[in-house]
Design an enzyme around this catalytic site. Sequence first.
Site, PDB file in Angstrom:
ATOM      1  N   LYS A  76      10.376 -10.531 -42.043  1.00 41.27           N
ATOM      2  CA  LYS A  76       9.197 -10.293 -41.209  1.00 41.27           C
ATOM      3  C   LYS A  76       8.072 -11.207 -41.655  1.00 41.27           C
ATOM      4  O   LYS A  76       7.741 -11.230 -42.835  1.00 41.27           O
ATOM      5  CB  LYS A  76       8.754  -8.836 -41.328  1.00 41.27           C
ATOM      6  CG  LYS A  76       7.654  -8.489 -40.361  1.00 41.27           C
ATOM      7  CD  LYS A  76       6.505  -7.682 -40.918  1.00 41.27           C
ATOM      8  CE  LYS A  76       5.628  -8.391 -41.879  1.00 41.27           C
ATOM      9  NZ  LYS A  76       4.436  -7.672 -42.293  1.00 41.27           N
ATOM     10  N   GLY A  91      15.193  -2.281  10.176  1.00 37.20           N
ATOM     11  CA  GLY A  91      14.894  -2.476  11.594  1.00 37.20           C
ATOM     12  C   GLY A  91      15.893  -3.471  12.177  1.00 37.20           C
ATOM     13  O   GLY A  91      16.274  -4.431  11.518  1.00 37.20           O
ATOM     14  N   ALA A 126       0.812  -1.223   0.000  1.00 38.96           N
ATOM     15  CA  ALA A 126       0.000   0.000   0.000  1.00 38.96           C
ATOM     16  C   ALA A 126       0.842   1.269   0.000  1.00 38.96           C
ATOM     17  O   ALA A 126       0.336   2.349  -0.272  1.00 38.96           O
ATOM     18  CB  ALA A 126      -0.929   0.011   1.202  1.00 38.96           C
ATOM     19  N   GLU A 155      13.284   0.097  14.795  1.00 35.70           N
ATOM     20  CA  GLU A 155      13.575   0.669  13.480  1.00 35.70           C
ATOM     21  C   GLU A 155      14.870   1.466  13.532  1.00 35.70           C
ATOM     22  O   GLU A 155      15.195   2.076  14.566  1.00 35.70           O
ATOM     23  CB  GLU A 155      12.414   1.577  13.033  1.00 35.70           C
ATOM     24  CG  GLU A 155      11.169   0.815  12.659  1.00 35.70           C
ATOM     25  CD  GLU A 155      11.444  -0.274  11.631  1.00 35.70           C
ATOM     26  OE1 GLU A 155      11.764   0.051  10.480  1.00 35.70           O
ATOM     27  OE2 GLU A 155      11.356  -1.467  11.990  1.00 35.70           O
ATOM     28  N   ASN A 183      17.467 -19.750 -53.446  1.00 38.52           N
ATOM     29  CA  ASN A 183      18.553 -18.789 -53.303  1.00 38.52           C
ATOM     30  C   ASN A 183      18.024 -17.395 -53.607  1.00 38.52           C
ATOM     31  O   ASN A 183      17.611 -17.123 -54.734  1.00 38.52           O
ATOM     32  CB  ASN A 183      19.722 -19.112 -54.216  1.00 38.52           C
ATOM     33  CG  ASN A 183      20.927 -18.258 -53.820  1.00 38.52           C
ATOM     34  OD1 ASN A 183      21.520 -18.475 -52.764  1.00 38.52           O
ATOM     35  ND2 ASN A 183      21.232 -17.259 -54.622  1.00 38.52           N
ATOM     36  N   ASN A 202       5.547  -5.866 -50.334  1.00 39.03           N
ATOM     37  CA  ASN A 202       4.381  -6.535 -49.749  1.00 39.03           C
ATOM     38  C   ASN A 202       3.252  -5.564 -49.417  1.00 39.03           C
ATOM     39  O   ASN A 202       2.166  -5.982 -49.071  1.00 39.03           O
ATOM     40  CB  ASN A 202       4.790  -7.296 -48.478  1.00 39.03           C
ATOM     41  CG  ASN A 202       5.402  -6.395 -47.430  1.00 39.03           C
ATOM     42  OD1 ASN A 202       6.022  -5.379 -47.760  1.00 39.03           O
ATOM     43  ND2 ASN A 202       5.242  -6.759 -46.178  1.00 39.03           N
ATOM     44  N   ARG A 212      11.848 -10.706 -37.370  1.00 42.19           N
ATOM     45  CA  ARG A 212      10.804 -10.217 -36.462  1.00 42.19           C
ATOM     46  C   ARG A 212       9.436 -10.712 -36.904  1.00 42.19           C
ATOM     47  O   ARG A 212       9.291 -11.274 -37.993  1.00 42.19           O
ATOM     48  CB  ARG A 212      10.825  -8.686 -36.418  1.00 42.19           C
ATOM     49  CG  ARG A 212      10.502  -8.060 -37.756  1.00 42.19           C
ATOM     50  CD  ARG A 212      10.649  -6.546 -37.727  1.00 42.19           C
ATOM     51  NE  ARG A 212      10.353  -5.986 -39.031  1.00 42.19           N
ATOM     52  CZ  ARG A 212       9.172  -5.470 -39.384  1.00 42.19           C
ATOM     53  NH1 ARG A 212       8.169  -5.456 -38.524  1.00 42.19           N
ATOM     54  NH2 ARG A 212       8.982  -4.996 -40.591  1.00 42.19           N
ATOM     55  N   ARG A 251      10.768   7.373  -1.775  1.00 38.69           N
ATOM     56  CA  ARG A 251      12.146   7.523  -2.268  1.00 38.69           C
ATOM     57  C   ARG A 251      12.328   7.073  -3.722  1.00 38.69           C
ATOM     58  O   ARG A 251      13.367   7.303  -4.325  1.00 38.69           O
ATOM     59  CB  ARG A 251      13.106   6.765  -1.339  1.00 38.69           C
ATOM     60  CG  ARG A 251      13.414   7.540  -0.071  1.00 38.69           C
ATOM     61  CD  ARG A 251      14.128   6.687   0.941  1.00 38.69           C
ATOM     62  NE  ARG A 251      13.219   5.733   1.611  1.00 38.69           N
ATOM     63  CZ  ARG A 251      13.632   4.769   2.419  1.00 38.69           C
ATOM     64  NH1 ARG A 251      14.907   4.594   2.659  1.00 38.69           N
ATOM     65  NH2 ARG A 251      12.752   3.951   2.983  1.00 38.69           N
TER      66      ARG A 251
HETATM   67  C1  UD1 Z   1      10.152  -2.360   7.118  1.00 40.26           C
HETATM   68  C2  UD1 Z   1      10.291  -2.835   8.571  1.00 40.26           C
HETATM   69  C3  UD1 Z   1      11.774  -2.941   8.910  1.00 40.26           C
HETATM   70  C4  UD1 Z   1      12.453  -3.896   7.931  1.00 40.26           C
HETATM   71  C5  UD1 Z   1      12.195  -3.475   6.491  1.00 40.26           C
HETATM   72  C6  UD1 Z   1      12.689  -4.554   5.554  1.00 40.26           C
HETATM   73  C7  UD1 Z   1       8.361  -1.940   9.764  1.00 40.26           C
HETATM   74  C8  UD1 Z   1       7.898  -0.922  10.739  1.00 40.26           C
HETATM   75  N1  UD1 Z   1       9.656  -1.918   9.465  1.00 40.26           N
HETATM   76  O1  UD1 Z   1      10.705  -1.062   7.052  1.00 40.26           O
HETATM   77  O2  UD1 Z   1      11.935  -3.431  10.248  1.00 40.26           O
HETATM   78  O3  UD1 Z   1      13.851  -3.925   8.212  1.00 40.26           O
HETATM   79  O4  UD1 Z   1      10.793  -3.289   6.250  1.00 40.26           O
HETATM   80  O5  UD1 Z   1      12.569  -4.180   4.198  1.00 40.26           O
HETATM   81  O6  UD1 Z   1       7.587  -2.757   9.325  1.00 40.26           O
HETATM   82  N2  UD1 Z   1       3.276  -0.623   3.548  1.00 40.26           N
HETATM   83  C9  UD1 Z   1       1.916  -0.675   3.524  1.00 40.26           C
HETATM   84  N3  UD1 Z   1       1.215   0.210   4.279  1.00 40.26           N
HETATM   85  C10 UD1 Z   1       1.813   1.143   5.076  1.00 40.26           C
HETATM   86  C11 UD1 Z   1       3.221   1.170   5.101  1.00 40.26           C
HETATM   87  C12 UD1 Z   1       3.940   0.259   4.342  1.00 40.26           C
HETATM   88  O7  UD1 Z   1       1.312  -1.481   2.828  1.00 40.26           O
HETATM   89  O8  UD1 Z   1       1.091   1.898   5.740  1.00 40.26           O
HETATM   90  C13 UD1 Z   1       4.030  -1.583   2.726  1.00 40.26           C
HETATM   91  C14 UD1 Z   1       4.911  -0.921   1.693  1.00 40.26           C
HETATM   92  O9  UD1 Z   1       4.230  -0.783   0.466  1.00 40.26           O
HETATM   93  C15 UD1 Z   1       6.072  -1.896   1.571  1.00 40.26           C
HETATM   94  C16 UD1 Z   1       6.123  -2.576   2.921  1.00 40.26           C
HETATM   95  O10 UD1 Z   1       4.896  -2.315   3.550  1.00 40.26           O
HETATM   96  O11 UD1 Z   1       5.854  -2.870   0.573  1.00 40.26           O
HETATM   97  C17 UD1 Z   1       7.265  -2.053   3.787  1.00 40.26           C
HETATM   98  O12 UD1 Z   1       7.102  -0.660   3.994  1.00 40.26           O
HETATM   99  P1  UD1 Z   1       8.346   0.318   4.067  1.00 40.26           P
HETATM  100  O13 UD1 Z   1       7.822   1.671   4.338  1.00 40.26           O
HETATM  101  O14 UD1 Z   1       9.239   0.122   2.903  1.00 40.26           O
HETATM  102  O15 UD1 Z   1       9.055  -0.221   5.395  1.00 40.26           O
HETATM  103  P2  UD1 Z   1      10.568  -0.054   5.807  1.00 40.26           P
HETATM  104  O16 UD1 Z   1      10.800   1.304   6.323  1.00 40.26           O
HETATM  105  O17 UD1 Z   1      11.427  -0.531   4.698  1.00 40.26           O
END
Ligand code: UD1
Length: 455
Positions: free
Chosen positions: A347, A140, A9, A155, A373, A382, A329, A14
Site C-alpha cells: 500500500k 411502439g 423525467a 404504442e 530482497n 507504519n 492498492r 418497472r
Molecule cells: C417510448 C415510445 C415508444 C418506443 C420506446 C422506445 C412514446 C409514447 N413511446 O415508449 O414508441 O418504442 O419509447 O424505448 O414516446 N419521459 C419523460 N417524461 C414523461 C414520460 C417519459 O421525460 O412524461 C422519458 C423517460 O424518462 C424515458 C423516455 O422518456 O427516458 C421514454 O419514456 P418511457 O415511459 O420509457 O417510454 P416507453 O413506454 O418506453
Amino acid sequence: MVAVAILAAGRGTRMKSSLPKVLHSVGGKSMVERVLDGVADLNPSHQLIVVGFGQDQVKAALAHIPGLTFVEQREQLGTGHAVQQLIPHLEGFDGDLLVLNGDVPLLRPETIQTMVTTHQEKGNAATLLTAQFTDPTGYGRVFCADQDLITEIIEHRDCNPAQRQNPRINAGIYCFNWAQLMTVLPHLSADNDQQEYYLTDVVKDLAPAMALDVADGQEIFGINSRKHLAEAYAILQDRIKDYWMATGVTLIDPGSTTIDTTVQIAPDVVIEPQTHLRGKTFVGTGSRIGPGSLIENSQIGAHATIAFSVVSDSTVGRGARVGPYAHLRGEAGVGEGCRIGNFVEIKKATLGAGTNVAHLSYLGDATLGNKVNVGAGTITANYDGYQKHQTVIGDRTKTGSNSVLVAPVTIGNDVTIAAGSVVRKDAPDNCLVVSRAPQKNHEGWQPRHLREEKE
Ligand code: UD1
Ligand code: CA
C-alpha cells in the site's frame, strides 16, 4: 445546427427503485451519461435534459458535465408533454432537434451521425430510428407507406392484435426540423390507453417523416427493468470484448471476463478466465493477467504477469510478476522486473527495479530501492495508532524473515537485517542489523511434567 434533448423525467416504475431510471448505471456509467456521450461528436448548439422525477438527483449526477440545461417537466404527462417543455428554450431556433430517450444507452455515435446526416440530406421534417424485432413486445410499432415514409406510430398497448404483428419498432430516437415540429407539437392530445401526450403522435402530421432501420438492433435496446439492465450490460460487454479481440488481445474465456469501457489494452495481452479490468486501467503488450484477478485504475507495464491478485490505483512495471494472492492498492508502485509473491500486501509503497517481496509481507508507506530482497514475513509497522509513518530502504538491502520495521525508519544500501529483528533505529549503508533477544540454551532443561514424574 442541431439541438439535443434527452428525455429523463420519467420515474421508470418497472425499475422498482428510488433512483430515477436514467441514473441506473450500465457498466460503471449512468444511462443518461452514456446517451450524452453518444451525441458529444455532434457539437450540439443546445443540450437540454428534461427532468422531473428525482430531478435533484439527476442534476447532481450530471453536475460535472458542462453546457447542460435542465428543463423541468413538473408532471410526467408523457413524452410529447416532455418535448413541449422545450418550447420556451428553443424560441427562434432555426435548426434540427435531436430527441433521445434517456433509457436507450447503447446507441453508437456513428448511428446518430448517420441519422442526422440522412435527415438533413433528405430535407425530412422528421427522421426516426427504427428496427425490425422478432420480439417487438412493449415498443411502439411504426407503420410505413412506400420508401420508409411513416404514416403512424401506435404504442404496443394501443395496438390491436393485427397491428402487434408488425415487427418494426420505434427506437425512441428522433430528429425533427424544429420549425415544422412547432406546427404540431402544441396541439397533441392524450387520447390513448395511458392518457398521456405521446411524442410519437406528431409524425402522422409531419411530412416527410422517415423511418431509418438501424443495422444493429441491440443499439436501441430500451431499459425498463432490472432484467433489461443486466441484458444491456451483457451487450456492452460483448461489444467491448469483440473490440479488444479484434485489436489483438487474447481473452481465454470471454464469458467469465469483464472489461470496463474506460480500459485500454495493448496487442498481445492475454486475459485469463475470471479476470475483471475496471476504471482507468492500461495493460501493456505481452502481459498476462489472471486467472482470477481484479485490476482497477492501474497501469500495468509490458510483459508483466499477474495471477489471482487484486491491483487497485497502482502501477506495475515492465516484466514484473505479481501473485498468486497479492494485493496492491493505494498508489503502490512496483518497479520493472519486481517479483511480488504470495500473500503480500503493498500500500502506498514504491519498489525500485528488480526488488523481490516473495512471501507473506505488508509494505505500507514505504520507499524501497533497486534489487532489495524483502524476506518472508517482513512487515512495515507504519501506524502508531493515530498517524502513518514512512519506511525507507536502500538498494540491495536484505531484510531477514519476520523482520518488523517500525516507522519512521531509514535503512541504507547493502544492509542485511537479521531474521526476527524489530528495527526501530535508522541503519547506515553496508551494515548488519541485529535487533532481537539473544539466544540462550538451557542445557538439560525438561518440561515440568517430566520433572514431576521423576519426583
Ligand atoms: C417510448 C415510445 C415508444 C418506443 C420506446 C422506445 C412514446 C409514447 N413511446 O415508449 O414508441 O418504442 O419509447 O424505448 O414516446 N419521459 C419523460 N417524461 C414523461 C414520460 C417519459 O421525460 O412524461 C422519458 C423517460 O424518462 C424515458 C423516455 O422518456 O427516458 C421514454 O419514456 P418511457 O415511459 O420509457 O417510454 P416507453 O413506454 O418506453
Ligand atoms: Ca422506455
